[in-house]
Design a protein around this motif. Sequence first.
Motif: not given
Length: 676
Positions: A1-18, A208-219
């Motif tokens: 059986m096939k598994t469907t991957l729902l892959f999402g990223i969330h991008m945010h920085q505090p407003v008017d951050n440095f 399979a559901i993943i929706f997580d901080d984009a900052e985990k990918f490099g920051m």
Amino acid sequence: MKTTLLFGIHMHQPVDNFEWVIELAIKTCYEPFFDVMSRYPSFRFSVHCSGWLMQKIEELRPSLYEQITTLAKNGSIEFFSAGYYEPILSVIPSKDRVSQVERLNASIEERFSQTPHGLWLTERVWESSLIPDIAKAGIRYTVMDDYHFQCAGFDEDVLDGYYMSEEGGVEMGLFPISKKLRYSIPFLNVETAINAIKSFNRENNSVAIIFDDAEKFGMWPGTYEWVYEKKWLERFVEAILADEMITTSHYGEYFASNTPRGIAYLPNVSYYEMGEWSLRADDALALAALKDEMGFERYEKEGVKFLKGGIWKNFFVKYPESNRLHKRMLELSLAYHEEGGDFQTQLYKLQTNDSLWHGVFGGLYLPNLRDNSYRYLIECENIRYGKKKGLFCDFNELDGFTKYKFVVPKLIVRFDSAHGGQLVELDDRENCFNYQNTLTRRKEAYHKKLFDAPKEPSTQNEDGINTIHHSSVEISDVFRDALIYDWYLKNSFIDHISDEYFNEQNFRYCNFNELGDFANQPYESSQAKNSVTFKRDGGIYKDDKSATTLEKKFTFNSDKIDFSLHLKTQAKGEYTYIMEHNFHFSEYEQLCINGEALQESLTIESTNTLEILDLYLKRKITIEVDKPFKIHYFKLQTLSQSEQGFDLSIQGVSIALVFDFETTVELNGALEIAHV
């Protein structure tokens, strides 16, 4: 059986951050991420980006913005909505929820020609009362952790699809984000991550559901080398596309073509770590001890359903400074309305979540984020009041005690009868800066790490890297020395009664002898046209209680606060009255106190005047009293956890004006803010 991957990223920085922080995020995370994904347009994934951050990306990196636009036009990206300035939706008024989501919807439609139907739930803070509002804004489904479902009694093995819920008959789809995948991607090796995805194959339509901080990918610490230099992301995407048992899809496509697993009614909850962070330190440590006592296997199997921390709104209980900002925001939202204008924009910026809480990142502990919030707040007040002036009172912090706000063209001043009749806000309207934006030093659960740190550095598993929740930290004696806890809030016009042993050191360490009950207790209050009077019938406690009365009156002018104080006691002997002030500044390197550059701490022997020169904002704060006093001051610093370990932040300058007395104190003076 096939598994469907729902892959999402969330991008945010505090407003008017440095801007350097935004540049760092772009360089180490967003740019390399979309550079990789642009090479694999058949990989379908979802993106949420706060409206403000997308504006900054377009401004700072047009090439990156163009890559995102191309991926959207090619059908690779499904955009999720949220509040435009990334508020916690459950803590802002209903009308603002709808409007903020609609504002981001409109931006996504204009920029990327998509109408979003999915919503990123900021910090995954869920309350079912959100459903009618987000549905009104066109949202049909949202995402939250599988932990939310487990708290409602669901077992992990049935969380491989979406569920339906409702509030008052208004329906909403709920997708459970897998903890297994959050802790695998991108931290474990590609093969392990792929196997984790393929474990979701209970039925033909398993997902399979993943929706997580984009900052985990490099920051996050260590992730840039792992994800890009060692090509984890590239190998992961290629492995997904090459595997015949996995297919990628958008949430909207899956939602439209598959039936729900069932119905779900979920409690008011966020992710587990957030529940820990929202507790007071001792309770958070007790929760951790209970979890350890239960053991990992038992907790994962059954304890997760029952062992919980607090709710997100506990941050307003834990941090009065956060509650003050939040209730001021509510006051503005409910008291004044300007559709689509500058007031609404500044109000929505004020609703940004970052300065209201603290966990593994700085948040509330970062002075610049609180400064930004107060800037938006004061800009709203400037629009609301214009050149009007007056004295106003309310009960808007829900503690039953009156708050007094005096508005004049140059200043906004607020006093609180619940906390010693103290100054809690001192706004320079021209600079949109609150000189009272201090933070009290308090115990945090992670301070325990300073004493329980491992003697040997932790070793890194070759099959992956640590998440930020498990990374090791370096400990220094400087940090340990900074663990000082205040038993009262660091406001201004705080009344202390002590003895001849009060000095610079015990003031800094907050271990002086407090003989009175005036520093953190409520006062009775009364209001005249341009003045407020606070009075408390308290005591001096040496052997027994000696009746003591303290009354202080504040009269307000355009740029000055006149004050008088009368203290009378039946106690016998010699005592010390201390009037404490705590002032916050933007740049402490450009600060002078009584003509000398700011020191770590200092004593000034005898004077009638305290003069603080703020060269950065070109202001001079002066306190003059008709009796001589001694000054003790120190830099008020807090120790907080951050992405890199621990940080010391200057939150203000604590200043003690010291007067000797026997049975009475009579003082008259003025606090003035003037242009330099």
